[in-house]
Design an enzyme around this catalytic site. Structure first.
Site, short mmCIF file in Angstrom:
data_model
loop_
_atom_site.label_atom_id
_atom_site.label_comp_id
_atom_site.label_asym_id
_atom_site.label_seq_id
_atom_site.Cartn_x
_atom_site.Cartn_y
_atom_site.Cartn_z
N ARG A 147 0.85 -1.19 0.00
CA ARG A 147 0.00 0.00 0.00
C ARG A 147 0.89 1.25 0.00
O ARG A 147 2.01 1.21 0.48
CB ARG A 147 -0.89 0.02 1.24
CG ARG A 147 -1.80 -1.20 1.39
CD ARG A 147 -2.51 -1.19 2.73
NE ARG A 147 -3.39 -2.34 2.90
CZ ARG A 147 -3.03 -3.50 3.45
NH1 ARG A 147 -1.78 -3.65 3.91
NH2 ARG A 147 -3.89 -4.49 3.57
N LYS A 171 -1.35 -3.25 8.13
CA LYS A 171 -2.48 -2.95 9.02
C LYS A 171 -2.39 -3.79 10.29
O LYS A 171 -2.04 -4.96 10.24
CB LYS A 171 -3.80 -3.22 8.30
CG LYS A 171 -4.10 -2.21 7.19
CD LYS A 171 -5.47 -2.44 6.59
CE LYS A 171 -5.80 -1.38 5.55
NZ LYS A 171 -7.14 -1.59 4.96
#
Length: 297
Positions: A147, A171
């Site tokens: 990401r 995450k």
């Protein structure tokens, strides 16, 4: 009510260990929810909230034109908040228990063709530190599928060129190891062996991998500006997002026979159903090719 929200956010940070962006999303959703309860429903006591007030709030969001995906996210935030309040004995009932989430419309992510990716990756020219940096960033994104938020938080020590992998914190502070291709290794090598030092500022001792002209870590907005500029120079007409290379990475791997579980692990998806959307992208692209080139399509 705001004190209870602060307690909940503290719980998400300390006990759940959620990512910063996830926590900000919870906080943003719940602030709008509490503001609605106070201003529209005239409620200042969370113990008095009933299912009907939550339904009214969701209807209010829908009237504002919010998507099913946004509504589902708000419901998840509200549900988690009320469960926390019940567990902490702040309330004696969970007003969100019978609220159903709408099925979000599943839109297929936009991807570039392999030819478009090739054109984009060849656009930055290694004639100065900016071209060297931008080339390394794009090659790294397409090689690993990380990401943009993960890209801008990479440090120099996360890159292991001799062993051909990077270490990435995704995450929920979950670590994953992702292999690097030869082209990305070469671009990163050029950047680390000369390009990066031209950005380093004596005022800022920053170990962040990709730096801006102030010698500070590149921001998400900074990367987005660079990507739009390079896409324009490459003549790419498709609408790009900061995730475009991530989507393209996953789709191209699956189109070339990669195992779905391996792609899931490289992307850092907790649930394989999230990764499976890229198989739908591959099928949609196959249909487009068939319609375009088959004489009886």
């Amino acid at each position: 009510m705001n004190d209870h929200l602060k307690d909940f956010i503290h719980y998400l940070v300390v006990e759940k260990g959620l990512a910063k962006n996830t926590i900000l999303s919870y906080e943003r959703d719940l602030k709008s929810y509490l503001t609605y309860l106070i201003k529209v429903e005239s409620l200042n006591d969370l113990n008095k909230v009933q299912r009907l007030q939550i339904v009214h709030f969701l209807a209010h969001l829908k009237e504002q034109g919010k998507s099913a995906k946004t509504l589902a996210r708000h419901i998840a935030s509200i549900r988690a908040f009320h469960q926390f309040l019940l567990r902490e004995k702040t309330t004696d009932n969970d007003a969100s228990v019978h609220i159903e989430s709408p099925q979000p419309e599943r839109t297929l992510p936009k991807v570039l063709s392999m030819e478009e990716v090739e054109t984009l990756l060849e656009t930055p020219k290694a004639i100065d530190q900016y071209g060297i940096r931008d080339k390394a960033m794009l090659e790294l994104l397409y090689a690993t599928g990380i990401r943009v938020s993960e890209l801008i938080h990479l440090t120099v020590s996360d890159i292991h060129l001799s062993m051909g992998f990077i270490r990435c914190i995704g995450k929920g502070n979950k670590e994953r190891i992702i292999p690097l291709g030869k082209t990305a290794q070469e671009a990163l090598g050029v950047y680390l062996n000369g390009g990066r030092s031209m950005f380093v500022s004596p005022k800022h001792k920053d170990d962040t991998l990709f730096l801006n002209h102030h010698g500070k870590g590149l921001t998400r907005q900074g990367f987005w500006k660079i990507l739009k500029k390079l896409a324009g120079e490459a003549g790419i007409q498709k609408e790009l997002t900061p995730h475009t290379l991530r989507h393209s990475f996953a789709t191209h791997l699956l189109e070339n026979g990669a195992d779905l579980r391996a792609v899931q692990e490289m992307l850092g998806h907790a649930d394989i159903s999230t990764t499976q959307i890229y198989t739908h992208v591959s099928k949609a692209r196959l249909k487009d090719v068939y319609k375009q080139f088959h004489p009886r399509a």
